[in-house]
Design an enzyme around this catalytic site. Structure first.
Site, PDB file in Angstrom:
ATOM      1  N   HIS A  44      -9.981  20.155  12.276  1.00  0.00           N
ATOM      2  CA  HIS A  44      -8.809  20.939  12.709  1.00  0.00           C
ATOM      3  C   HIS A  44      -8.730  22.215  11.899  1.00  0.00           C
ATOM      4  CE1 HIS A  44      -7.313  18.028  15.445  1.00  0.00           C
ATOM      5  NE2 HIS A  44      -7.232  17.086  14.532  1.00  0.00           N
ATOM      6  N   GLU A  89      -7.837   9.643  16.669  1.00  0.00           N
ATOM      7  CA  GLU A  89      -8.323   8.488  15.891  1.00  0.00           C
ATOM      8  C   GLU A  89      -7.667   7.208  16.411  1.00  0.00           C
ATOM      9  OE1 GLU A  89      -7.866   8.567  11.524  1.00  0.00           O
ATOM     10  OE2 GLU A  89      -7.562   6.388  11.691  1.00  0.00           O
ATOM     11  N   SER A 137      -3.406  19.728  12.178  1.00  0.00           N
ATOM     12  CA  SER A 137      -3.996  18.691  11.331  1.00  0.00           C
ATOM     13  C   SER A 137      -2.880  17.777  10.848  1.00  0.00           C
ATOM     14  CB  SER A 137      -4.717  19.349  10.160  1.00  0.00           C
ATOM     15  OG  SER A 137      -4.814  18.454   9.101  1.00  0.00           O
ATOM     16  N   SER A 138      -2.915  16.510  11.291  1.00  0.00           N
ATOM     17  CA  SER A 138      -1.784  15.638  10.967  1.00  0.00           C
ATOM     18  C   SER A 138      -1.694  15.400   9.465  1.00  0.00           C
ATOM     19  CB  SER A 138      -1.893  14.316  11.716  1.00  0.00           C
ATOM     20  OG  SER A 138      -2.929  13.549  11.209  1.00  0.00           O
TER      21      SER A 138
HETATM   22 FE1  SF4 Z   1     -12.491   9.603   6.530  1.00  0.00          FE
HETATM   23 FE2  SF4 Z   1     -10.317   9.503   5.061  1.00  0.00          FE
HETATM   24 FE3  SF4 Z   1     -11.345  11.816   5.687  1.00  0.00          FE
HETATM   25 FE4  SF4 Z   1     -10.184  10.385   7.555  1.00  0.00          FE
HETATM   26  S1  SF4 Z   1      -9.216  11.264   5.776  1.00  0.00           S
HETATM   27  S2  SF4 Z   1     -12.106  11.400   7.713  1.00  0.00           S
HETATM   28  S3  SF4 Z   1     -10.702   8.372   6.904  1.00  0.00           S
HETATM   29  S4  SF4 Z   1     -12.309  10.256   4.406  1.00  0.00           S
END
Ligand code: SF4
Length: 691
Positions: free
Chosen positions: A43, A128, A223-224
């Site tokens: 993002h 996701e 981007s959450s």
């Molecule tokens: Fe992977 Fe954590 Fe990055 Fe998400 S935040 S992509 S789970 S490393």
């Protein structure tokens, strides 16, 4: 000017999963693949824009893939149905699903298979979460908070449940959901799948924002995890969510207003504390730009008016407080001998840089590198208030900047230049702006087993293929640069080349049937028959590896990649030259090139031989040709016949002696052939005259 400290959260920026996914896209592009990502890989508009500029396509459905195009699955992962579809389509796939997300997919599939309903904490619209749902075989529900979860559990009606969370789910909300639930209920399994990177980033942001007067959160608006960071920080202090330095600049007036308010409340002596953090999709270079721009914005503030400051305070405040590890600018005030440079850093203490902290090149003297008045970027190594000295390093800043450049170059797939410093076990070490880059032997661009010493002290061009940020190590590849350049040259060649185009190229190799010539990143072949108008046995009779040859394209086949080249030019055809310059009756000097039982062959011009039949050697009867002529003899002959069709020439020594009457035996004809064998034949056809 306000005094301030800017602190960047340790965990700010790309997380492991995003870093890995972005690198995989850059790597695939550098391998020359056609690449599509299923949705933006990250993002972040700047990163996505750069990848698109390099050829990566963003698609929203796998049906948009073209044959042979490589699909990169981003870190968010995809539903199982997408994997099934890709298997049928047979497009190459690079799965960059973050391993932490892949773990949730496994849990979802296992729990569904065990007959449990899966409850997913998260945002149902987030890709996701949609990916996780797609591994549950429809036995799942997404909930947003503790209230929704409680309703779901109340309705469970004795069915087994498994609870998981989106990796970026808020840790505090997760606690609210899970804390009231029984911990050892076999019908209610709880899997804490929140990613540590997210949790660490959120808790760092929480701690930093508690100590800060202002916070900046850098990252994409969609981007959450960045939005969550903003939520966490804005609970503790005034916070701005910006995408990049340009957007930070747009908020400069607001920020300055907030700075003024803080200074009015806490007094002009207050050291402003500004914190910066960034979402998992924010590259390091954007964080760096935000830091720099934030400093520049704050530097424009003035101390509040009418503040009463006594002279001692004013004098004290006019000096900077220097801290170990701080990066600052200093001006060279003197150079002492071969060892040290004294620097004014605007502090009470005197700054000094030893030679070893000035440069890594110990063959240099300080005066080779700096002069009085130069402004240097430095880092503080040691502050000694008792002695009033500050030890500084320029070399470490150069290395930091160099390493930042290495990171940027890796992200951008940029080609760097460096000088090979040494040959070590397994490869080379090249210096690139003060950073030592290791180039494995296999990436040196030299053949297997080649002597790497040939590159010592040479300038080489490479891309960064791996970086260990903690150990500040970088690995480079010359081979990938060479391959990319070759691929680009080949693509350009096939786009533009046409039959008849002329090239001047170096002979790269020879075989028994031809010479391979470099046309600028791509090789074509000149068949042996095309190398010379004279008869030759093998290419090495007329060319050697390294020679420069002018060639033209005779034929091209983009499908097989074969390029047939010609070298002989029609205007150099010796038969044409001969027929233009000579006619029957001419008397010429010729050199005997071979002797047979029936006569001697004599060369009139290069490439054109005629036959002096045994009956034409003399006015006397000749029993043995060698009694009259031998190879190498230069003889005067009359051209008595030219057969243009068969390209044969008859010569006579007897006619020169004044005897033009034809002898009893009819003279055999002499042969000349200017026609080389077909270009793809095994070897040139024999010259008839010499056969
Ligand atoms: Fe992977 Fe954590 Fe990055 Fe998400 S935040 S992509 S789970 S490393």
């Amino acid at each position: 000017m306000a005094r301030y400290e800017i602190t960047t959260a340790k965990s700010a920026g790309f997380c492991f999963g995003v870093d890995r996914a972005v690198k995989l896209v850059y790597q695939a592009l550098s391998e020359g693949r056609r690449v599509a990502t299923l949705g933006p890989i990250v993002h972040n508009d700047a990163v996505v824009g750069d990848l698109q500029a390099r050829g990566a396509r963003i698609i929203s459905d796998v049906s948009e893939l073209t044959p042979g195009e490589t699909l990169i699955i981003r870190a968010h992962g995809v539903p199982k149905a997408v994997y099934d579809r890709l298997k049928e389509m047979q497009n190459p796939v690079i799965d960059a699903t973050c391993p932490f997300v892949a773990r949730i997919h496994r849990i979802a599939a296992e729990q569904t298979a065990a007959g449990r309903d899966v409850l997913i904490a998260g945002d149902p619209k987030h890709p996701e979460v949609q990916g996780i749902v797609g591994h549950c075989n429809e036995n799942c529900t997404v909930f947003r908070d503790a209230k929704e979860l409680k309703c779901l559990i109340d309705r469970k009606c004795g069915k087994g449940l498994a609870i998981v969370a989106q990796t970026t789910y808020n840790k505090l909300l997760w606690g609210d959901c899970i804390d009231p639930l029984p911990k050892n209920d076999p019908d209610l399994l709880i899997f804490d799948t929140i990613c540590n990177a997210t949790a660490a980033r959120q808790s760092d942001a929480d701690a930093l924002s508690r100590q800060s007067d202002l916070m900046i959160v850098a990252g994409g608006k969609h981007s959450s995890n960045t939005v969550k960071l903003y939520d966490v920080c804005s609970r503790n202090c005034r916070t701005w969510h910006i995408e990049d330095a340009a957007e930070l600049r747009q908020h400069a007036d607001e920020i300055l207003g907030a700075v003024k308010a803080v200074l009015e409340e806490k007094g002009s002596g207050h050291v402003l504390r500004i914190g910066i953090t960034a979402g998992a999709s924010t590259p390091a270079y954007i964080i760096k730009e935000v830091q720099t721009n934030m400093s520049e914005i704050i530097d424009t503030t003035a101390a509040p008016e009418n503040e009463e400051i006594n002279f001692a305070d004013a004098l004290d405040q006019s000096f900077r407080k220097i801290r170990k590890g701080e990066r600052l600018k200093g001006v060279v005030v003197s150079i002492s001998g071969n060892n040290e440079v004294m620097v004014d850093v605007g502090a009470k203490q005197t700054g000094y840089i030893t030679l070893s902290e000035l440069t890594s090149d110990t063959s240099k003297k300080p005066s080779d590198l700096v002069k009085v008045g130069d402004e240097l970027e430095l880092v503080v190594i040691q502050v000694n208030d008792a002695e009033g000295m500050v030890q500084l390093s320029k070399r470490r800043v150069d290395e930091m900047i160099g390493f930042e450049n290495i990171l940027k170059a890796q992200e951008a797939g940029e080609v760097l230049e460096g000088t090979v410093l040494s040959v070590v076990k397994g490869g080379l070490v090249a210096d690139c702006d003060g950073v030592h880059v290791f180039i494995p032997a296999s990436q040196s661009g030299l053949g297997r087993g080649a002597d790497l010493n040939v590159l010592l002290k040479q300038k080489v061009r490479f891309v960064i293929i791996d970086v260990n940020e903690q150990r500040r190590r970088a690995v480079g590849s010359i081979r990938q640069v060479q391959k990319a350049e070759r691929d680009a040259a080949q693509a350009k060649f096939w786009e533009t080349a046409k039959v008849g185009d002329v090239f001047t190229g170096e002979v790269k190799s020879l075989t028994s049937y031809g010479a391979f010539v470099d046309l600028g990143g791509i090789d074509g072949m000149v068949h042996v028959s095309e190398l010379s108008w004279s008869r030759i046995h093998q290419p090495s009779d007329v060319v050697a590896v390294g020679d420069t040859l002018e060639v033209y394209i005779k034929a091209l086949n983009p499908e097989t990649g074969r390029i047939s080249l010609g070298h002989r030019r029609p205007e150099d055809n010796p038969w044409v030259k001969f027929t233009n310059e000579y006619q029957v009756g001419d008397v010429v000097e010729a050199t005997v090139v071979s002797v047979t039982a029936f006569g001697a062959f004599a060369r009139i011009i290069t490439g054109v031989d005629g036959l002096i039949h045994i009956s034409e050697l003399s006015t006397e009867r000749v029993a043995n040709v060698k009694d009259v002529v031998n190879v190498g003899d230069v003889v005067t002959v009359k051209i008595t016949g030219i057969d243009t069709e068969k390209k044969r020439i008859s010569l006579s020594m007897r006619a020169v002696a004044g005897d033009d009457e034809a002898p009893a035996e009819e003279a055999d004809e002499v042969v000349y052939s200017d026609e080389a064998p077909a270009a793809e034949a095994e070897a040139p056809a024999a010259d008839d005259a010499e056969a």
